[in-house]
Design an enzyme around this catalytic site. Structure first.
Site, PDB file in Angstrom:
ATOM      1  N   TYR A  11       0.827  -1.217   0.000  1.00  0.00           N
ATOM      2  CA  TYR A  11       0.000   0.000   0.000  1.00  0.00           C
ATOM      3  C   TYR A  11       0.868   1.277   0.000  1.00  0.00           C
ATOM      4  O   TYR A  11       0.802   2.079  -0.947  1.00  0.00           O
ATOM      5  CB  TYR A  11      -0.912  -0.059   1.229  1.00  0.00           C
ATOM      6  CG  TYR A  11      -1.730   1.159   1.545  1.00  0.00           C
ATOM      7  CD1 TYR A  11      -2.398   1.860   0.539  1.00  0.00           C
ATOM      8  CD2 TYR A  11      -1.852   1.594   2.861  1.00  0.00           C
ATOM      9  CE1 TYR A  11      -3.164   2.972   0.849  1.00  0.00           C
ATOM     10  CE2 TYR A  11      -2.625   2.695   3.175  1.00  0.00           C
ATOM     11  CZ  TYR A  11      -3.276   3.388   2.169  1.00  0.00           C
ATOM     12  OH  TYR A  11      -4.038   4.479   2.489  1.00  0.00           O
ATOM     13  N   GLY A  36       1.514  -8.046  -1.268  1.00  0.00           N
ATOM     14  CA  GLY A  36       1.450  -6.955  -2.240  1.00  0.00           C
ATOM     15  C   GLY A  36       0.735  -7.382  -3.518  1.00  0.00           C
ATOM     16  O   GLY A  36       0.369  -8.544  -3.694  1.00  0.00           O
ATOM     17  N   ASP A  51      12.446 -12.457  -2.003  1.00  0.00           N
ATOM     18  CA  ASP A  51      12.366 -12.128  -0.584  1.00  0.00           C
ATOM     19  C   ASP A  51      13.545 -11.254  -0.171  1.00  0.00           C
ATOM     20  O   ASP A  51      14.686 -11.541  -0.523  1.00  0.00           O
ATOM     21  CB  ASP A  51      12.369 -13.433   0.220  1.00  0.00           C
ATOM     22  CG  ASP A  51      11.843 -13.208   1.605  1.00  0.00           C
ATOM     23  OD1 ASP A  51      10.687 -13.582   1.854  1.00  0.00           O
ATOM     24  OD2 ASP A  51      12.588 -12.630   2.429  1.00  0.00           O
ATOM     25  N   PHE A  73      10.119  -1.216   3.082  1.00  0.00           N
ATOM     26  CA  PHE A  73       8.729  -1.327   3.546  1.00  0.00           C
ATOM     27  C   PHE A  73       8.356  -2.755   3.935  1.00  0.00           C
ATOM     28  O   PHE A  73       7.479  -2.948   4.769  1.00  0.00           O
ATOM     29  CB  PHE A  73       7.746  -0.933   2.425  1.00  0.00           C
ATOM     30  CG  PHE A  73       7.754   0.514   2.047  1.00  0.00           C
ATOM     31  CD1 PHE A  73       7.051   1.441   2.790  1.00  0.00           C
ATOM     32  CD2 PHE A  73       8.449   0.942   0.929  1.00  0.00           C
ATOM     33  CE1 PHE A  73       7.039   2.770   2.429  1.00  0.00           C
ATOM     34  CE2 PHE A  73       8.443   2.274   0.554  1.00  0.00           C
ATOM     35  CZ  PHE A  73       7.745   3.190   1.308  1.00  0.00           C
ATOM     36  N   ALA A  74       8.959  -3.746   3.236  1.00  0.00           N
ATOM     37  CA  ALA A  74       8.454  -5.124   3.321  1.00  0.00           C
ATOM     38  C   ALA A  74       8.334  -5.582   4.771  1.00  0.00           C
ATOM     39  O   ALA A  74       9.332  -5.671   5.479  1.00  0.00           O
ATOM     40  CB  ALA A  74       9.389  -6.053   2.560  1.00  0.00           C
ATOM     41  N   ALA A  75       7.112  -5.871   5.207  1.00  0.00           N
ATOM     42  CA  ALA A  75       6.877  -6.306   6.591  1.00  0.00           C
ATOM     43  C   ALA A  75       5.449  -6.807   6.724  1.00  0.00           C
ATOM     44  O   ALA A  75       4.577  -6.428   5.941  1.00  0.00           O
ATOM     45  CB  ALA A  75       7.087  -5.144   7.560  1.00  0.00           C
ATOM     46  N   ASN A  92      10.004 -12.592   9.898  1.00  0.00           N
ATOM     47  CA  ASN A  92       9.956 -11.721   8.716  1.00  0.00           C
ATOM     48  C   ASN A  92      10.482 -10.316   9.020  1.00  0.00           C
ATOM     49  O   ASN A  92      11.392  -9.825   8.357  1.00  0.00           O
ATOM     50  CB  ASN A  92       8.517 -11.623   8.215  1.00  0.00           C
ATOM     51  CG  ASN A  92       8.426 -10.969   6.850  1.00  0.00           C
ATOM     52  OD1 ASN A  92       8.953 -11.490   5.867  1.00  0.00           O
ATOM     53  ND2 ASN A  92       7.797  -9.805   6.779  1.00  0.00           N
ATOM     54  N   TYR A 141       4.300  -6.971  16.828  1.00  0.00           N
ATOM     55  CA  TYR A 141       4.480  -6.122  15.640  1.00  0.00           C
ATOM     56  C   TYR A 141       5.291  -4.878  16.005  1.00  0.00           C
ATOM     57  O   TYR A 141       6.297  -4.553  15.363  1.00  0.00           O
ATOM     58  CB  TYR A 141       3.110  -5.718  15.065  1.00  0.00           C
ATOM     59  CG  TYR A 141       3.196  -4.584  14.080  1.00  0.00           C
ATOM     60  CD1 TYR A 141       3.780  -4.770  12.836  1.00  0.00           C
ATOM     61  CD2 TYR A 141       2.716  -3.311  14.402  1.00  0.00           C
ATOM     62  CE1 TYR A 141       3.890  -3.720  11.938  1.00  0.00           C
ATOM     63  CE2 TYR A 141       2.812  -2.264  13.513  1.00  0.00           C
ATOM     64  CZ  TYR A 141       3.407  -2.469  12.281  1.00  0.00           C
ATOM     65  OH  TYR A 141       3.519  -1.430  11.403  1.00  0.00           O
ATOM     66  N   ARG A 280     -11.709  -3.273  21.378  1.00  0.00           N
ATOM     67  CA  ARG A 280     -10.807  -4.240  20.750  1.00  0.00           C
ATOM     68  C   ARG A 280      -9.542  -4.302  21.610  1.00  0.00           C
ATOM     69  O   ARG A 280      -9.010  -3.264  21.998  1.00  0.00           O
ATOM     70  CB  ARG A 280     -10.469  -3.754  19.337  1.00  0.00           C
ATOM     71  CG  ARG A 280      -9.623  -4.699  18.527  1.00  0.00           C
ATOM     72  CD  ARG A 280      -9.469  -4.216  17.091  1.00  0.00           C
ATOM     73  NE  ARG A 280      -8.642  -3.022  16.979  1.00  0.00           N
ATOM     74  CZ  ARG A 280      -8.299  -2.448  15.819  1.00  0.00           C
ATOM     75  NH1 ARG A 280      -8.732  -2.947  14.679  1.00  0.00           N
ATOM     76  NH2 ARG A 280      -7.536  -1.377  15.797  1.00  0.00           N
TER      77      ARG A 280
HETATM   78  N1  UFG Z   1     -11.864   0.584  14.650  1.00  0.00           N
HETATM   79  C1  UFG Z   1     -13.212   0.367  14.826  1.00  0.00           C
HETATM   80  N2  UFG Z   1     -13.820  -0.547  14.029  1.00  0.00           N
HETATM   81  C2  UFG Z   1     -13.172  -1.256  13.069  1.00  0.00           C
HETATM   82  C3  UFG Z   1     -11.791  -1.026  12.887  1.00  0.00           C
HETATM   83  C4  UFG Z   1     -11.154  -0.097  13.694  1.00  0.00           C
HETATM   84  O1  UFG Z   1     -13.839   0.961  15.696  1.00  0.00           O
HETATM   85  O2  UFG Z   1     -13.803  -2.084  12.413  1.00  0.00           O
HETATM   86  C5  UFG Z   1     -11.187   1.580  15.478  1.00  0.00           C
HETATM   87  C6  UFG Z   1     -10.032   0.996  16.272  1.00  0.00           C
HETATM   88  O3  UFG Z   1     -10.489   0.457  17.492  1.00  0.00           O
HETATM   89  C7  UFG Z   1      -9.143   2.221  16.427  1.00  0.00           C
HETATM   90  C8  UFG Z   1      -9.408   3.043  15.151  1.00  0.00           C
HETATM   91  O4  UFG Z   1     -10.623   2.546  14.632  1.00  0.00           O
HETATM   92  O5  UFG Z   1      -9.563   2.971  17.519  1.00  0.00           O
HETATM   93  C9  UFG Z   1      -8.329   2.864  14.109  1.00  0.00           C
HETATM   94  O6  UFG Z   1      -8.113   1.482  13.914  1.00  0.00           O
HETATM   95  P1  UFG Z   1      -7.188   0.897  12.746  1.00  0.00           P
HETATM   96  O7  UFG Z   1      -7.254  -0.587  12.869  1.00  0.00           O
HETATM   97  O8  UFG Z   1      -7.580   1.508  11.450  1.00  0.00           O
HETATM   98  O9  UFG Z   1      -5.744   1.432  13.106  1.00  0.00           O
HETATM   99  P2  UFG Z   1      -4.910   1.315  14.466  1.00  0.00           P
HETATM  100  O10 UFG Z   1      -4.946   2.650  15.127  1.00  0.00           O
HETATM  101  O11 UFG Z   1      -5.318   0.155  15.276  1.00  0.00           O
HETATM  102  O12 UFG Z   1      -3.454   0.948  13.935  1.00  0.00           O
HETATM  103  C10 UFG Z   1      -2.808   1.656  12.892  1.00  0.00           C
HETATM  104  C11 UFG Z   1      -1.966   0.675  12.108  1.00  0.00           C
HETATM  105  C12 UFG Z   1      -0.877   0.100  12.968  1.00  0.00           C
HETATM  106  C13 UFG Z   1      -0.103   1.221  13.591  1.00  0.00           C
HETATM  107  C14 UFG Z   1      -1.004   2.180  14.307  1.00  0.00           C
HETATM  108  C15 UFG Z   1      -0.194   3.333  14.796  1.00  0.00           C
HETATM  109  O13 UFG Z   1      -2.772  -0.383  11.623  1.00  0.00           O
HETATM  110  O14 UFG Z   1      -0.025  -0.689  12.183  1.00  0.00           O
HETATM  111  O15 UFG Z   1      -2.009   2.647  13.420  1.00  0.00           O
HETATM  112  O16 UFG Z   1      -0.939   4.446  15.002  1.00  0.00           O
HETATM  113  F1  UFG Z   1       0.774   0.705  14.467  1.00  0.00           F
END
Ligand code: UFG
Length: 327
Positions: A11, A36, A51, A73-75, A92, A141, A280
């Site tokens: 992305y 990807g 890889d 980026f790869a992770a 990884n 992570y 969550r």
């Molecule tokens: N959320 C919902 N419903 C959903 C999905 C998410 O309410 O279906 C909420 C989550 O609880 C959170 C917010 O929306 O409060 C954002 O959630 P995301 O999953 O979109 O993103 P995160 O904040 O959990 O995590 C992202 C990246 C991580 C990174 C982090 C750092 O996915 O890799 O931001 O800020 F580490």
């Protein structure tokens, strides 16, 4: 002179590749396509399917191309999966990444821009979060990214291998032809837009009892093209002799989950049903960046600071690619 981009089919990687090509760079992409999409890679980039942890492949690329820098980026990126399968994440994101860094260093490549994350901070002790905030990741992570940041510091001290670690907050948005297509999707904005498209019945709101204005979590949403831009600026910074740095990337504005849903309703015109469910695991109430270092050191000026505009670009992508790159 060329730039090696690992994970250039992902992305943020694919958007960065596009911006690098537009700025006249010669770009070599290395991606194993485990997550990807080959369709996401700008056709002007030279693509190797392989890889990053495969020393022979990386050494071959270094022999074939005049690589002076790498953007890594790869992770694997799913926080929840990393808790269930830490070995997969350390293998990884740490072991293979270390093999990459070692091969680059031995091959004479001394500049690296690293895709790091706000997840390296863990539970915030103050807000907004600056780069000197203590780092205590809450999941494998975050630890895996933290460990590579640590390796990079030691590589600089011992080998003069300079790096910029970019700690992203919540990446989102799209460019024409380049958007978010994860399987499974876990991120808020794409899930909301899939609901707007009728692919989901409702968006789940995870927790409404946080100490925030409306009880839902606050995040700092930053456009993928602004993240991409920061990689180009970091590359220029390193090439001009800049020292190793760790830099936050966010807009400095926090939005609640309910505000994001409301914004998506305005942008799409769709009703977007929402249901309130339990918190969550692992979510913190607030994550907002202090990005002054990015502005000072890189002269980074986000072009999409407004949430509404960010969501509009994501909607443009999702409505034209309802099944992602396979559409
Ligand atoms: N959320 C919902 N419903 C959903 C999905 C998410 O309410 O279906 C909420 C989550 O609880 C959170 C917010 O929306 O409060 C954002 O959630 P995301 O999953 O979109 O993103 P995160 O904040 O959990 O995590 C992202 C990246 C991580 C990174 C982090 C750092 O996915 O890799 O931001 O800020 F580490």
């Amino acid at each position: 002179m060329a730039v090696l981009v690992t994970g250039g089919a992902g992305y943020i990687g694919s958007v960065t590749v596009k911006l690098l090509i537009e700025s006249g760079e010669e770009v070599v992409v290395l991606d194993n396509l485990s997550h990807g999409h080959i369709e996401a890679i700008d056709p002007a980039a030279r693509f190797y399917e392989g890889d990053m942890g495969d020393e022979q492949t990386v050494a071959h690329i270094l022999r074939e191309h005049d690589i002076d820098s790498c953007i890594h980026f790869a992770a694997f990126i799913a926080v929840g999966e990393s808790v269930e399968h830490p070995a997969k994440y350390y293998d990884n994101n740490v072991r293979r990444a270390l093999a990459l860094l070692t091969t680059l260093n031995e091959g004479g490549v001394k500049h690296l821009v690293f895709s790091s994350t706000a997840a390296t901070y863990g539970e915030p002790q103050r807000m907004p979060i600056d780069e000197d905030h203590p780092q205590h990741p809450e999941n494998p992570y975050g630890w895996s990214k933290y460990m590579i940041e640590r390796v990079l510091e030691d590589f600089d001290a011992a080998y003069g291998f300079r790096s910029v670690a970019l700690r992203y907050f919540n990446a989102c948005g799209a460019l024409p032809g380049c958007g978010e297509d994860h399987h499974p999707e876990t991120h808020l904005i794409p899930l909301i837009l899939q609901t707007a498209l009728g692919q989901r019945d409702a968006i789940k709101i995870f927790g409404t009892d946080y100490p925030t204005p409306d009880g839902t979590c606050v995040r700092d949403y930053v456009h993928v093209a602004d993240l991409g831009l920061a990689h180009l600026l970091s590359l220029a910074y390193l090439r001009h002799g800049g020292g190793s740095a760790r830099i936050n990337l966010g807009n400095g504005n926090g939005y609640t989950v309910k505000q994001v849903i409301e914004t998506a309703r305005e942008v799409t015109g769709a009703t977007i049903a929402a249901v309130e469910v339990e918190r969550r695991a692992g979510d913190t109430s607030h994550l907002v960046a202090d990005s002054s270092r990015a502005r000072e050191l890189l002269n980074w000026q986000p072009r999409f600071p407004e949430l509404r505009e960010i969501v509009a670009t994501a909607w443009e992508w999702h409505s034209h690619h309802p099944n992602g790159y396979k559409s």
